[in-house]
Scaffold this motif. Structure first.
Motif, PDB file in Angstrom:
ATOM      1  N   MET A  12      46.229  28.938  38.728  1.00  0.00           N
ATOM      2  CA  MET A  12      47.304  29.926  38.618  1.00  0.00           C
ATOM      3  C   MET A  12      47.613  30.197  37.139  1.00  0.00           C
ATOM      4  N   ASN A  13      46.566  30.639  36.423  1.00  0.00           N
ATOM      5  CA  ASN A  13      46.697  30.986  35.017  1.00  0.00           C
ATOM      6  C   ASN A  13      46.139  32.396  34.831  1.00  0.00           C
ATOM      7  N   LEU A  14      46.689  33.122  33.886  1.00  0.00           N
ATOM      8  CA  LEU A  14      46.241  34.457  33.466  1.00  0.00           C
ATOM      9  C   LEU A  14      46.601  35.564  34.467  1.00  0.00           C
ATOM     10  N   ASP A  15      47.404  36.516  33.989  1.00  0.00           N
ATOM     11  CA  ASP A  15      47.670  37.701  34.815  1.00  0.00           C
ATOM     12  C   ASP A  15      46.464  38.645  34.703  1.00  0.00           C
ATOM     13  N   HIS A  16      46.513  39.807  35.370  1.00  0.00           N
ATOM     14  CA  HIS A  16      45.287  40.616  35.416  1.00  0.00           C
ATOM     15  C   HIS A  16      44.893  41.177  34.048  1.00  0.00           C
ATOM     16  N   VAL A  17      45.876  41.393  33.188  1.00  0.00           N
ATOM     17  CA  VAL A  17      45.544  41.914  31.848  1.00  0.00           C
ATOM     18  C   VAL A  17      44.833  40.822  31.042  1.00  0.00           C
ATOM     19  N   GLU A  18      45.381  39.613  31.115  1.00  0.00           N
ATOM     20  CA  GLU A  18      44.738  38.488  30.427  1.00  0.00           C
ATOM     21  C   GLU A  18      43.360  38.194  31.041  1.00  0.00           C
ATOM     22  N   GLY A  19      43.281  38.384  32.346  1.00  0.00           N
ATOM     23  CA  GLY A  19      42.012  38.144  33.047  1.00  0.00           C
ATOM     24  C   GLY A  19      40.929  39.112  32.599  1.00  0.00           C
ATOM     25  N   ALA A  46      43.759  35.600  42.914  1.00  0.00           N
ATOM     26  CA  ALA A  46      43.379  36.717  43.787  1.00  0.00           C
ATOM     27  C   ALA A  46      43.884  38.060  43.260  1.00  0.00           C
ATOM     28  N   ILE A  47      45.071  38.042  42.675  1.00  0.00           N
ATOM     29  CA  ILE A  47      45.668  39.313  42.240  1.00  0.00           C
ATOM     30  C   ILE A  47      44.957  39.893  41.018  1.00  0.00           C
ATOM     31  N   ASP A  48      44.150  39.090  40.327  1.00  0.00           N
ATOM     32  CA  ASP A  48      43.374  39.574  39.174  1.00  0.00           C
ATOM     33  C   ASP A  48      42.017  40.144  39.588  1.00  0.00           C
ATOM     34  N   LEU A  49      41.600  39.873  40.819  1.00  0.00           N
ATOM     35  CA  LEU A  49      40.195  40.103  41.178  1.00  0.00           C
ATOM     36  C   LEU A  49      39.751  41.555  41.041  1.00  0.00           C
ATOM     37  N   ARG A  50      40.636  42.471  41.454  1.00  0.00           N
ATOM     38  CA  ARG A  50      40.264  43.889  41.401  1.00  0.00           C
ATOM     39  C   ARG A  50      39.959  44.295  39.961  1.00  0.00           C
ATOM     40  N   SER A  51      40.800  43.864  39.029  1.00  0.00           N
ATOM     41  CA  SER A  51      40.603  44.208  37.617  1.00  0.00           C
ATOM     42  C   SER A  51      39.365  43.527  37.060  1.00  0.00           C
ATOM     43  N   VAL A  52      39.217  42.245  37.369  1.00  0.00           N
ATOM     44  CA  VAL A  52      38.062  41.500  36.854  1.00  0.00           C
ATOM     45  C   VAL A  52      36.770  42.100  37.407  1.00  0.00           C
ATOM     46  N   SER A  53      36.762  42.458  38.683  1.00  0.00           N
ATOM     47  CA  SER A  53      35.523  43.003  39.262  1.00  0.00           C
ATOM     48  C   SER A  53      35.204  44.369  38.656  1.00  0.00           C
ATOM     49  N   SER A  54      36.221  45.139  38.281  1.00  0.00           N
ATOM     50  CA  SER A  54      35.957  46.436  37.628  1.00  0.00           C
ATOM     51  C   SER A  54      35.257  46.225  36.282  1.00  0.00           C
ATOM     52  N   VAL A  55      35.702  45.204  35.537  1.00  0.00           N
ATOM     53  CA  VAL A  55      35.056  44.918  34.238  1.00  0.00           C
ATOM     54  C   VAL A  55      33.613  44.470  34.464  1.00  0.00           C
ATOM     55  N   VAL A  56      33.420  43.606  35.443  1.00  0.00           N
ATOM     56  CA  VAL A  56      32.079  43.085  35.728  1.00  0.00           C
ATOM     57  C   VAL A  56      31.140  44.238  36.084  1.00  0.00           C
ATOM     58  N   SER A  83      42.778  37.486  53.416  1.00  0.00           N
ATOM     59  CA  SER A  83      41.687  37.236  54.364  1.00  0.00           C
ATOM     60  C   SER A  83      40.308  37.284  53.695  1.00  0.00           C
ATOM     61  N   VAL A  84      39.331  36.738  54.401  1.00  0.00           N
ATOM     62  CA  VAL A  84      37.950  36.746  53.908  1.00  0.00           C
ATOM     63  C   VAL A  84      37.475  38.188  53.701  1.00  0.00           C
ATOM     64  N   SER A  85      37.787  39.085  54.653  1.00  0.00           N
ATOM     65  CA  SER A  85      37.278  40.459  54.522  1.00  0.00           C
ATOM     66  C   SER A  85      37.871  41.167  53.297  1.00  0.00           C
ATOM     67  N   MET A  86      39.107  40.791  52.932  1.00  0.00           N
ATOM     68  CA  MET A  86      39.705  41.397  51.719  1.00  0.00           C
ATOM     69  C   MET A  86      38.932  40.960  50.469  1.00  0.00           C
ATOM     70  N   TYR A  87      38.575  39.694  50.428  1.00  0.00           N
ATOM     71  CA  TYR A  87      37.769  39.201  49.300  1.00  0.00           C
ATOM     72  C   TYR A  87      36.399  39.880  49.279  1.00  0.00           C
ATOM     73  N   LYS A  88      35.832  39.988  50.475  1.00  0.00           N
ATOM     74  CA  LYS A  88      34.475  40.522  50.574  1.00  0.00           C
ATOM     75  C   LYS A  88      34.421  41.954  50.045  1.00  0.00           C
ATOM     76  N   ARG A  89      35.441  42.709  50.373  1.00  0.00           N
ATOM     77  CA  ARG A  89      35.517  44.102  49.948  1.00  0.00           C
ATOM     78  C   ARG A  89      35.532  44.231  48.424  1.00  0.00           C
ATOM     79  N   LEU A  90      36.017  43.176  47.760  1.00  0.00           N
ATOM     80  CA  LEU A  90      36.074  43.202  46.289  1.00  0.00           C
ATOM     81  C   LEU A  90      34.800  42.651  45.650  1.00  0.00           C
ATOM     82  N   GLY A  91      33.825  42.325  46.472  1.00  0.00           N
ATOM     83  CA  GLY A  91      32.557  41.854  45.910  1.00  0.00           C
ATOM     84  C   GLY A  91      32.493  40.354  45.688  1.00  0.00           C
ATOM     85  N   VAL A  92      33.480  39.635  46.204  1.00  0.00           N
ATOM     86  CA  VAL A  92      33.473  38.170  46.095  1.00  0.00           C
ATOM     87  C   VAL A  92      32.353  37.620  46.984  1.00  0.00           C
TER      88      VAL A  92
END
Ligand code: PGA
Length: 255
Positions: A12-19, A46-56, A83-92
């Protein structure tokens, strides 16, 4: 041949901007440091994932994504859960299941760990099941039975499907105290023995607990494991990438 990997667990470290910033820094360093022999995986909040995946995606970084925790349920009225499907949709592609902090602070039992791992598999992702003993269990010399039992309960439910195990002795997490190479190698052998026979040759076993650039070489070359789950050091790009390239070098040589 098991593909090696290094997973950075940001907890539980780093918000999405820091991420975003850390991901970009890691991306720059990965370009300059060879890492062909390991998969590099980030497990942000989890809340950073959308931003991190966009950078990736935008920067085409050689990074995979993992979740830190997931609901054991598929969908529905479970306020606050993901849920698992929410993660999956983000490319996890992988999800940590039963990290010792979930077991200790959120009462996750071996049975819930097993059910959650099954949910992850049903959803088409790979669980990274975390196991490990406390200091008390080790000083009572019960650690081998304890960890073998954790593995057995999980595999009794999920069988021999595609999963990874992370051995993380609780006394070595975030404490600066690392398990010795001998302790890690011994427990990796115990875990492999506790796996269903058909899964022994194909299941990655990772080590986690105060992995740092200074001990990565020793643990990768003598620890009998296929990579690392890194907490604290994964928050500093230079340290994380040094662990990645050290592991890649060791695993490349041992081929
Ligand atoms: P640490 O954490 O590297 O900070 O000890 C490891 C983990 O809990 O995954």
């Amino acid at each position: 041949m098991i593909r090696s990997e290094v997973i950075g667990n940001w907890k539980m470290n780093l918000d999405h901007v820091e991420g975003i910033h850390l991901t970009q820094q890691i991306g720059v360093l990965l370009r300059a440091n060879p890492h062909d022999h390991v998969d590099v995986v980030l497990a942000p909040p989890a809340i950073d994932l959308r931003s991190v995946s966009s950078v990736v995606e935008a920067d085409r970084l050689p990074l995979l994504l993992a979740g830190q925790h997931v609901s054991e349920f598929d969908r529905g009225a479970y306020t606050g859960e993901i849920s698992v499907s929410m993660y999956k949709r983000l490319g996890v592609t992988s999800i940590l299941v039963g990290h010792s902090e979930r077991r200790a602070f959120f009462a996750m039992t071996d049975e819930v760990v097993a059910a959650t791992a099954l949910t992850v598999l049903r959803g088409g992702l790979r669980p990274v099941i975390c196991v490990g003993e406390s200091a008390e269990v080790r000083s009572a010399e019960q650690h081998e039975e304890f960890v073998a039992e954790q593995v057995a309960i999980a595999t009794a439910t999920i069988g021999q499907q595609n999963f990874a195990l992370a051995y993380e002795p609780v006394w070595a997490i975030g404490t600066g105290e690392t398990a010795s190479v001998e302790q890690v190698a011994r427990m990796a052998a115990v875990i492999r023995e506790a796996l269903p026979e058909t899964a022994r040759a194909t299941t990655p076993i990772l080590y986690g607990g105060s992995v740092k650039p200074e001990n990565a070489h020793e643990l990768a070359s003598g620890g009998n494991v296929n990579g690392f789950l890194v907490g604290g050091a994964s928050l500093v790009a230079e340290q994380f990438v040094e662990i990645v390239s050290t592991a890649s070098d060791c695993y490349g040589r041992s081929r």
